[in-house]
Design a protein around this motif. Structure first.
Motif, PDB file in Angstrom:
ATOM      1  N   MET A 277       0.834  -1.208   0.000  1.00  0.00           N
ATOM      2  CA  MET A 277       0.000   0.000   0.000  1.00  0.00           C
ATOM      3  C   MET A 277       0.865   1.252   0.000  1.00  0.00           C
ATOM      4  SD  MET A 277      -2.592  -1.299   3.006  1.00  0.00           S
ATOM      5  CE  MET A 277      -2.743  -3.059   3.270  1.00  0.00           C
ATOM      6  N   VAL A 278       1.952   1.255   0.767  1.00  0.00           N
ATOM      7  CA  VAL A 278       2.818   2.427   0.853  1.00  0.00           C
ATOM      8  C   VAL A 278       3.472   2.706  -0.496  1.00  0.00           C
ATOM      9  CG1 VAL A 278       4.892   3.365   1.956  1.00  0.00           C
ATOM     10  CG2 VAL A 278       3.194   2.153   3.326  1.00  0.00           C
ATOM     11  N   LEU A 294      -8.188  -0.073  -1.852  1.00  0.00           N
ATOM     12  CA  LEU A 294      -8.833  -1.377  -2.008  1.00  0.00           C
ATOM     13  C   LEU A 294      -7.988  -2.496  -1.419  1.00  0.00           C
ATOM     14  CD1 LEU A 294     -10.427  -1.236  -5.568  1.00  0.00           C
ATOM     15  CD2 LEU A 294     -11.509  -0.895  -3.350  1.00  0.00           C
ATOM     16  N   HIS A 295      -6.669  -2.357  -1.520  1.00  0.00           N
ATOM     17  CA  HIS A 295      -5.820  -3.393  -0.904  1.00  0.00           C
ATOM     18  C   HIS A 295      -5.909  -3.321   0.619  1.00  0.00           C
ATOM     19  CE1 HIS A 295      -2.957  -6.561  -0.903  1.00  0.00           C
ATOM     20  NE2 HIS A 295      -2.016  -5.859  -0.299  1.00  0.00           N
ATOM     21  N   ILE A 300      -7.659  -6.117   5.294  1.00  0.00           N
ATOM     22  CA  ILE A 300      -8.414  -6.209   6.537  1.00  0.00           C
ATOM     23  C   ILE A 300      -9.279  -7.467   6.533  1.00  0.00           C
ATOM     24  CG2 ILE A 300     -10.359  -5.166   7.778  1.00  0.00           C
ATOM     25  CD1 ILE A 300      -9.060  -2.458   7.269  1.00  0.00           C
ATOM     26  N   LEU A 301      -9.856  -7.802   5.383  1.00  0.00           N
ATOM     27  CA  LEU A 301     -10.705  -8.993   5.298  1.00  0.00           C
ATOM     28  C   LEU A 301      -9.894 -10.264   5.520  1.00  0.00           C
ATOM     29  CD1 LEU A 301     -12.946  -8.074   2.210  1.00  0.00           C
ATOM     30  CD2 LEU A 301     -13.541  -7.900   4.638  1.00  0.00           C
ATOM     31  N   TYR A 302      -8.841 -10.463   4.721  1.00  0.00           N
ATOM     32  CA  TYR A 302      -8.139 -11.746   4.839  1.00  0.00           C
ATOM     33  C   TYR A 302      -7.239 -11.819   6.066  1.00  0.00           C
ATOM     34  CZ  TYR A 302      -4.211  -9.573   2.143  1.00  0.00           C
ATOM     35  OH  TYR A 302      -3.189  -8.771   1.683  1.00  0.00           O
ATOM     36  N   LYS A 303      -6.700 -10.692   6.532  1.00  0.00           N
ATOM     37  CA  LYS A 303      -5.858 -10.778   7.733  1.00  0.00           C
ATOM     38  C   LYS A 303      -6.704 -10.962   8.979  1.00  0.00           C
ATOM     39  CE  LYS A 303      -2.314 -10.975   7.390  1.00  0.00           C
ATOM     40  NZ  LYS A 303      -1.167 -10.123   7.235  1.00  0.00           N
ATOM     41  N   LYS A 358      -4.269  -6.583  -5.471  1.00  0.00           N
ATOM     42  CA  LYS A 358      -2.865  -6.613  -5.889  1.00  0.00           C
ATOM     43  C   LYS A 358      -2.731  -6.406  -7.388  1.00  0.00           C
ATOM     44  CE  LYS A 358      -0.602  -9.173  -2.176  1.00  0.00           C
ATOM     45  NZ  LYS A 358       0.233 -10.344  -1.820  1.00  0.00           N
ATOM     46  N   SER A 359      -3.694  -6.910  -8.156  1.00  0.00           N
ATOM     47  CA  SER A 359      -3.670  -6.665  -9.602  1.00  0.00           C
ATOM     48  C   SER A 359      -3.784  -5.179  -9.880  1.00  0.00           C
ATOM     49  CB  SER A 359      -4.812  -7.421 -10.281  1.00  0.00           C
ATOM     50  OG  SER A 359      -4.666  -8.821 -10.114  1.00  0.00           O
ATOM     51  N   ALA A 360      -4.604  -4.480  -9.113  1.00  0.00           N
ATOM     52  CA  ALA A 360      -4.763  -3.042  -9.298  1.00  0.00           C
ATOM     53  C   ALA A 360      -3.463  -2.301  -8.965  1.00  0.00           C
ATOM     54  CB  ALA A 360      -5.913  -2.532  -8.442  1.00  0.00           C
TER      55      ALA A 360
END
Length: 559
Positions: A277-278, A294-295, A300-303, A358-360
């Motif tokens: 993200m950074v 979005l990442h 937040i969802l998967y972690k 990650k694609s984005a």
């Protein structure tokens, strides 16, 4: 609805609920613990998008509630984390943890909707207090103290930077800026410290595993992602963030590969994923900023899901070391499936939310022609499959059982993990849901054959590396040396030796001083005796003192 809910911030609901929670017991406490995050999440979407309402306070124009699209993305992410975290931890017996967790989540919402620097700093400090109390509620006072000291430093840096910015610019409005002055560098440093930037990243892996099985879920969601949001608002396109983010990504990968404890592994992974993200914030284009947001949501969802699975294992077995686990897929199948889905999303497997975000990010790097960072982050993304998609499941879920499952996850815990699984797979299969939140990624090719095949080939390559590096990736009991050794262990080694040498020096100086004092006393007594008795001085002494006085006179004359 807009007029009814417009003036109210989601932060107010959560913080007030957190303050009221200790006054309630039993079903009322649990009901409020779950209802407050649901109401706050609903309010995130009920608020109309706009510039917010300005309040004049001490000559400053404060905007405590500024609901723009970026606030909605992060408010949604924080709201989902609070709802699922409350559902997961509703059986937690600690009322202190529940209360402080709500205050902690409320502070994150306050940062998401803050429209000025003063409001930002107030919620920034509430965030630090709430997260510290979440750690302390599990009885880990020393870890909580270390965490608090780090965030006090971050708060001081941020306050100094904000004060310099207000003095220089004369306003408190949040706006994009460059780190082109000491004040702005101080501000950026304080934000990066909360983001877990290298070399002060070790606090994440030090503090988060010390929380309870439910508290770590809240900790994994808010602090670092709130820092990413502030970077998006204040320092988009800052060149220094490119190298800092890449260092975080590499650091998180290396230490996660080395780690034996599941929750420490996931904590190092947080640093690595925030690094993505950074880097995106450092690119600074509209696509890159939307991808970073979005990442953050996907992370937040998967972690949260991974921390829930790790917490279920801790609660069921009392153990989180990979070297002491195994065979849990048979005894805890629901938790195993949740861990696999969360891990595969982190590794960006197609049809998961992590693959979309990650694609984005990679598309934004390609658009900006940042080839080096594209290749580096692609390699780190594939490398993350080594620890999260292979090492962690293999040693924890499969193989010979080494730990006894004493307690199955409660129904509420399974419900929270199941909800997160749906939220991870849904946007992965239908990326249009995320495109509605961030229209900037609409042109990114995601579910195309070539892109899916490329990602699958990358994961297959990582699997081959896993087989070849099998001896090195075996979990080993022990301590992983990190940068925090400099302020946690080095003083313990240096201070005793320093004190011992200081004592020896003090004794030596005392002996020398005593000898000089005795010599001077003897000389003074002899001189007084001779002067009193008008005795004769020996010729040798007269010659010595005459020569010494002459030398002093010559030196003075030469100068």
């Amino acid at each position: 609805m807009t007029e009814t809910f417009g003036p109210l911030s989601p932060a107010v609901i959560l913080i007030v609920a957190g303050l009221l929670l200790p006054l309630l017991k039993g079903g009322l406490r649990n009901g409020l613990f779950l209802a407050a995050p649901v109401a706050a999440l609903a309010l995130v979407w009920a608020l109309p998008l706009g510039p917010g309402i300005a309040i004049d306070w001490l000559g400053m124009q404060l905007v405590p509630l500024a609901p723009d699209r970026m606030a909605r993305i992060f408010g949604t992410a924080f709201g989902i984390a609070a709802v699922t975290g409350a559902l997961y931890g509703i059986s937690q017996s600690s009322g202190l943890e529940k209360a402080t967790a709500l205050i902690y989540a409320g502070a994150a919402q306050g940062i998401a909707f803050a429209g000025d620097l003063v409001t930002l700093f107030v919620f920034w400090e509430i965030l630090a207090i709430g997260s510290t109390l979440v750690i302390w509620s599990n009885g880990n006072a020393r870890a909580g103290l270390r965490y608090a000291l780090i965030h006090v430093l971050g708060g001081v840096l941020l306050l100094a930077g904000i004060s310099a910015e207000i003095a220089g610019a004369g306003g408190v409005a949040m706006h994009p800026m460059r780190a082109d002055s000491i004040g702005r560098w101080l501000m950026l440093s304080g934000i990066l410290l909360n983001a877990g930037a290298f070399p002060l990243s070790a606090w994440v892996a030090d503090a988060y595993p010390k929380a309870s099985w439910s508290g770590a879920v809240f900790l994994s969601a808010f602090t670092t992602k709130a820092a990413v949001l502030v970077l998006i608002r204040l320092f988009p396109g800052e060149p220094a963030l490119l190298w800092i983010g890449l260092a975080m990504a590499v650091y998180g990968l290396i230490y996660a590969l080395l780690e034996n404890d599941i929750r420490k592994l996931l904590s190092y992974s947080i640093v690595g994923q925030v690094g993505f993200m950074v880097v995106a914030v450092g690119v600074g284009t509209p696509l890159a900023l939307a991808a970073a947001a979005l990442h953050a949501l996907a992370h937040i969802l998967y972690k949260s899901l991974l921390m829930m699975a790790a917490g279920s294992i801790l609660r069921a077995t009392g153990e989180t070391r990979l070297s002491a686990l195994g065979g849990l897929a048979r005894s805890m199948p629901f938790t195993a499936v949740a861990m696999l889905i969360g891990g595969l999303s982190l590794a960006a497997l197609p049809l998961t939310a992590g693959f979309v975000s990650k694609s984005a990010i990679l598309a934004a790097l390609a658009e900006d022609q940042a080839r080096f960072y594209w290749f580096a982050l692609s390699a780190v993304s594939a490398g993350s499959f080594l620890y999260i998609g292979l090492k962690l499941p293999w040693f924890a879920l499969f193989g010979a059982p080494r730990a006894t499952v004493a307690l199955e996850p409660a129904t509420s815990m399974k419900a929270a993990m199941g909800l997160l699984c749906v939220l991870i797979l849904g946007p992965g299969c239908f990326p249009g849901w995320l495109m509605e939140l961030a229209p900037e990624i609409a042109g990114v090719p995601i579910l195309t054959i070539d892109h899916i095949l490329f990602q699958i080939l990358m994961l297959i390559a990582a699997s081959c590396i896993f087989v070849g590096a099998w001896p090195l990736l075996q979990p080993k009991a022990g301590f992983t040396l990190d940068v925090d050794w400099l302020w946690r262990e080095l003083p313990r080694l240096v201070v005793p030796r320093w004190r011992s040498n200081l004592d020896k020096l003090r004794l030596s100086l005392s002996a020398v001083g005593e000898g000089l004092s005795q010599g001077w006393s003897a000389f003074r007594e002899e001189t007084l005796r001779r002067l009193t008795l008008a005795g004769n001085w020996p010729t040798g002494q007269i010659a010595f003192w005459a020569t010494a006085l002459l030398a002093i006179y010559v030196l003075i004359a030469a100068l």
